[in-house]
Design an enzyme around this catalytic site. Sequence first.
Site, mmCIF file in Angstrom:
data_model
loop_
_atom_site.group_PDB
_atom_site.id
_atom_site.type_symbol
_atom_site.label_atom_id
_atom_site.label_comp_id
_atom_site.label_asym_id
_atom_site.label_seq_id
_atom_site.Cartn_x
_atom_site.Cartn_y
_atom_site.Cartn_z
ATOM 1 N N HIS A 271 0.868 -1.080 -0.175
ATOM 2 C CA HIS A 271 -0.084 0.077 -0.043
ATOM 3 C C HIS A 271 0.845 1.428 -0.013
ATOM 4 O O HIS A 271 0.438 2.379 -0.262
ATOM 5 C CB HIS A 271 -0.877 0.044 0.976
ATOM 6 C CG HIS A 271 -0.285 0.319 2.586
ATOM 7 N ND1 HIS A 271 -0.079 -0.652 3.486
ATOM 8 C CD2 HIS A 271 -0.212 1.664 3.051
ATOM 9 C CE1 HIS A 271 0.195 -0.034 4.490
ATOM 10 N NE2 HIS A 271 0.218 1.107 4.461
ATOM 11 N N ASP B 282 0.293 -7.516 1.342
ATOM 12 C CA ASP B 282 0.798 -6.049 1.499
ATOM 13 C C ASP B 282 2.266 -5.982 1.423
ATOM 14 O O ASP B 282 2.880 -5.241 2.307
ATOM 15 C CB ASP B 282 0.217 -5.536 2.893
ATOM 16 C CG ASP B 282 0.143 -4.193 2.914
ATOM 17 O OD1 ASP B 282 0.415 -3.456 1.671
ATOM 18 O OD2 ASP B 282 0.081 -3.297 3.883
ATOM 19 N N SER C 228 4.760 2.737 8.082
ATOM 20 C CA SER C 228 4.357 1.465 7.399
ATOM 21 C C SER C 228 5.540 1.189 6.359
ATOM 22 O O SER C 228 6.262 2.179 5.550
ATOM 23 C CB SER C 228 3.243 2.033 6.230
ATOM 24 O OG SER C 228 1.974 2.118 6.772
#
Length: 460
Positions: free
Chosen positions: A113, A143, A217
């Site tokens: 993402h 992911d 992230s």
Amino acid sequence: MFDLAPSLRAIAMSAAVAAGAVLFTISPLPAQMGGANSSSGLPTLAPMLEQVTPAVVNIAVVSRTPAQDNPLYSDPNFRKFFNLPEQQQRARMSAGSGVIVDADKGYVLTNHHVVDGGSKITVTLKDGRQIPAKLIGSDKETDIALLHIGAENLTAISVGDSDALKVGDYVVAIGNPFGLGQTVTSGIVSALGRSGLNIEGYEDFIQTDASINPGNSGGALVSLDGKLIGINTAILSPAGANVGIGFAVPSDMALSVMNQLAAHGEVRRGRLGIGIQELTPDVAEALKLADMRGALIASVEPGSVAAKAGLRAGDVVIAIDDRPVHGATALRNRIGLTPVGTKITMKVKRGDGERVIPVTIAAEDQSSANLSETLLDGARFRDASLEEVRQFGIPGVVIEDIASGSRAARSGLQPGDLIVAANRSPLSSVADLRKALADKPEILALELIRDGNPLLVVVR
């Protein structure tokens, strides 16, 4: 109360602040933490941080988005009638973090993402160098994404064994939350094997209470000896900031995905042709199992590699290649992430004894149905096998897989569900399901069987 899955997805997708998150498992013993501060004699993490932080990078992503959000501008007839130009594109900047896992090859692991939809990706090293990055491959279901950078004198983190983690291990998070600059926080491993959160298609998360905020992230979770044991991917938060629940993809899963992305540019998922479910106390009692370890094989497709290998409905898988299987999710992840053509050894409980059965992972059946652009968008279906029809006593359509975040996933459908009717019309095949969706109904009432129990799911 707040809706768990949307909150998780929102935070996972909101990494719009440059970051370089790293997590370390630490011990209270100074000897394991790199020693003591030379001036004060107190325990310190500084030696460990000096070794690992050069492998942490910031990732800046440029993507193109329409300048106008009004859907009417997407209608060519509308633009023609009012003599409007084509929609203009504008640049959108976002950022996250990554970790160098192979200095010689220039491999950088991050989240899907973080780089999804990016037209330009730039990696910034700790020493300030900014290097254009090439996306080798990305996998939405886990992911995980793999980048390549061409640079000399890189520092990489060795990949460790995430199975060695234990609940209670101390962790330290280092990153750039909210653009504040490098920040260090600490906590513990709160739980292992988290799944069913609808963040990703394949879930086996490490949960930690070390502060992870938007901008972290794609960072790394590493052990005391500096080895990678996880990739940060999401936090649970009702307001967008850390509340003590963060999630990381285990390194074992990330490494499996990375190897396939490096080899093929994509993940080529395998299958055995079995239906699996969690062991319940009632099932364990019926099968006379002493414990709840493993995953139950609920069905075996005729003619599948599992059937040819000798696996049977009622077998309980307790290990693959001598590594324990703790549940249905773990078994699904292991099979789905094992490269096609790989020969594995499954240890199963059958009756009063145990058997070791070799089996080769087969490619996914590309003939299964994916009903896109419908109320069931994101799910893949197949006709129930003869064994499943005998088991449930009724024909139907089996959900093989569901993309995380899809309409089907948001409706509460799950892989393994057997759909037996749609809007009160019985279903015996995927063709029947197509007919039920042909008129594009605004609402769909699905009668299904899940874990042997009837259930009604309404899809809008």
